[in-house]
Design an enzyme around this catalytic site. Structure first.
Site, PDB file in Angstrom:
ATOM      1  N   ASP A  52      -3.996  25.129  21.860  1.00 18.03           N
ATOM      2  CA  ASP A  52      -4.909  26.129  22.417  1.00 18.03           C
ATOM      3  C   ASP A  52      -4.755  26.251  23.935  1.00 18.03           C
ATOM      4  O   ASP A  52      -4.099  25.434  24.576  1.00 18.03           O
ATOM      5  CB  ASP A  52      -6.366  25.746  22.116  1.00 18.03           C
ATOM      6  CG  ASP A  52      -6.714  25.935  20.657  1.00 18.03           C
ATOM      7  OD1 ASP A  52      -5.967  26.627  19.958  1.00 18.03           O
ATOM      8  OD2 ASP A  52      -7.735  25.374  20.214  1.00 18.03           O
ATOM      9  N   TYR A 110      -2.458  13.015  18.204  1.00 18.73           N
ATOM     10  CA  TYR A 110      -3.134  13.647  19.344  1.00 18.73           C
ATOM     11  C   TYR A 110      -3.839  12.572  20.164  1.00 18.73           C
ATOM     12  O   TYR A 110      -4.271  11.543  19.633  1.00 18.73           O
ATOM     13  CB  TYR A 110      -4.172  14.676  18.887  1.00 18.73           C
ATOM     14  CG  TYR A 110      -3.620  16.062  18.656  1.00 18.73           C
ATOM     15  CD1 TYR A 110      -3.507  16.974  19.703  1.00 18.73           C
ATOM     16  CD2 TYR A 110      -3.219  16.466  17.386  1.00 18.73           C
ATOM     17  CE1 TYR A 110      -3.015  18.252  19.495  1.00 18.73           C
ATOM     18  CE2 TYR A 110      -2.721  17.745  17.164  1.00 18.73           C
ATOM     19  CZ  TYR A 110      -2.618  18.630  18.229  1.00 18.73           C
ATOM     20  OH  TYR A 110      -2.116  19.885  18.025  1.00 18.73           O
TER      21      TYR A 110
END
Length: 274
Positions: A52, A110
């Site tokens: 994003d 992540y």
């Protein structure tokens, strides 16, 4: 043509995200333009995942086919001249025909970095989220064990449903405090910086998670919920409650993108530890 697999690192601060959008500069556009300038031909790339706006990557993997005869080393050395300064090529290798960086990914790591300090650091504003009140990192670490396993994670998904299924498998998750910020630390040593001196009092609280895939905004929604637990606003077993509720409203706020990093993508081959 050949299929190539390329590993990128980038600072996502100045981008609207990976994917090309009507408004804003996308990382994908910069990379494809660089490849076109380097190879002389229009090139479409596929990424392991669409990070994003504001999200960073240490190990984003892309794949593409090319008629270029330049060796992998040629791409590694020559392509960066044509890329934006905030995008770095870390590795290039030949891939089997039909290899797809998105669909062939087996596991992704992540990392989310929280700067837990009474005083904000202006130099970290694009790379961490600042949290003034002291977080109980041990309670947060105890909580994340509830994430491990196969669950319907729609409670952490923005605008469910986005995918055919919101069931994902998380293989590992941990929270630790660190006196330094191991931003470039690669995935195979993850979770180890807690052994360093002063780590227990360190200003960085780091959440790391590995799964077979992630839903839209899933990691940031988990971090928002974890922060509530770390501040004592929710009990340690709250993540289990949220998962069982299947309700996004039960989870915490979605954490800001600046602290999020795509660390590594594993394709089930020898590259797992890079």
């Amino acid at each position: 043509g050949r299929t190539l697999r390329m590993t990128l690192a980038y600072d996502g601060t100045n981008y609207c995200g990976w994917q090309v959008q009507p408004n804003g500069v996308a990382l994908q556009a910069g990379v494809e333009e660089g490849l076109q300038n380097f190879t002389g031909a229009k090139t479409r790339v596929v990424a392991s995942g669409r990070t994003d706006a504001g999200v960073h990557a240490l190990g984003q993997v892309i794949s593409f086919t090319t008629a270029s005869t330049a060796p992998c080393r040629g791409f590694l050395q020559g392509l960066p001249v044509h890329l934006p300064d905030d995008v770095v090529v870390r590795a290039v290798e030949e891939a089997p025909a039909g290899f797809n960086a998105r669909y062939d990914a087996k596991r992704k790591w992540y990392r989310y970095v929280i700067h837990n300090s009474r005083i904000r650091n202006p130099f970290l504003r694009n790379y961490t989220v600042w949290q003034k009140s002291r977080l109980d990192d041990q309670a947060m670490h105890a909580a994340v064990s509830q994430l491990v396993g196969t669950h319907d994670f729609r409670c952490f998904e923005k605008e469910y449903p986005n995918k055919l299924t919101s069931v994902r498998t998380i293989m590992d998750a941990r929270v630790y405090r660190s006196s330094c910020w191991p931003m470039w630390q690669s995935a195979h040593t993850w979770g180890q910086p807690t052994t360093e001196s002063g780590a227990a009092d360190g200003p960085f609280v780091i959440f790391e998670v590995m799964a077979d895939g992630f839903l839209y905004n899933m990691v940031r929604a988990i971090v928002g919920t974890l922060t509530d637990i770390g501040r004592g606003r929710q009990p340690i077993d709250y993540l289990r409650t949220v998962i069982q509720s299947l309700d996004r409203a039960a989870a915490g706020m979605t954490a800001v993108p600046e602290g999020l990093y795509l660390v590594n993508v594993d394709y089930g081959d020898t590259d797992a530890a890079t």
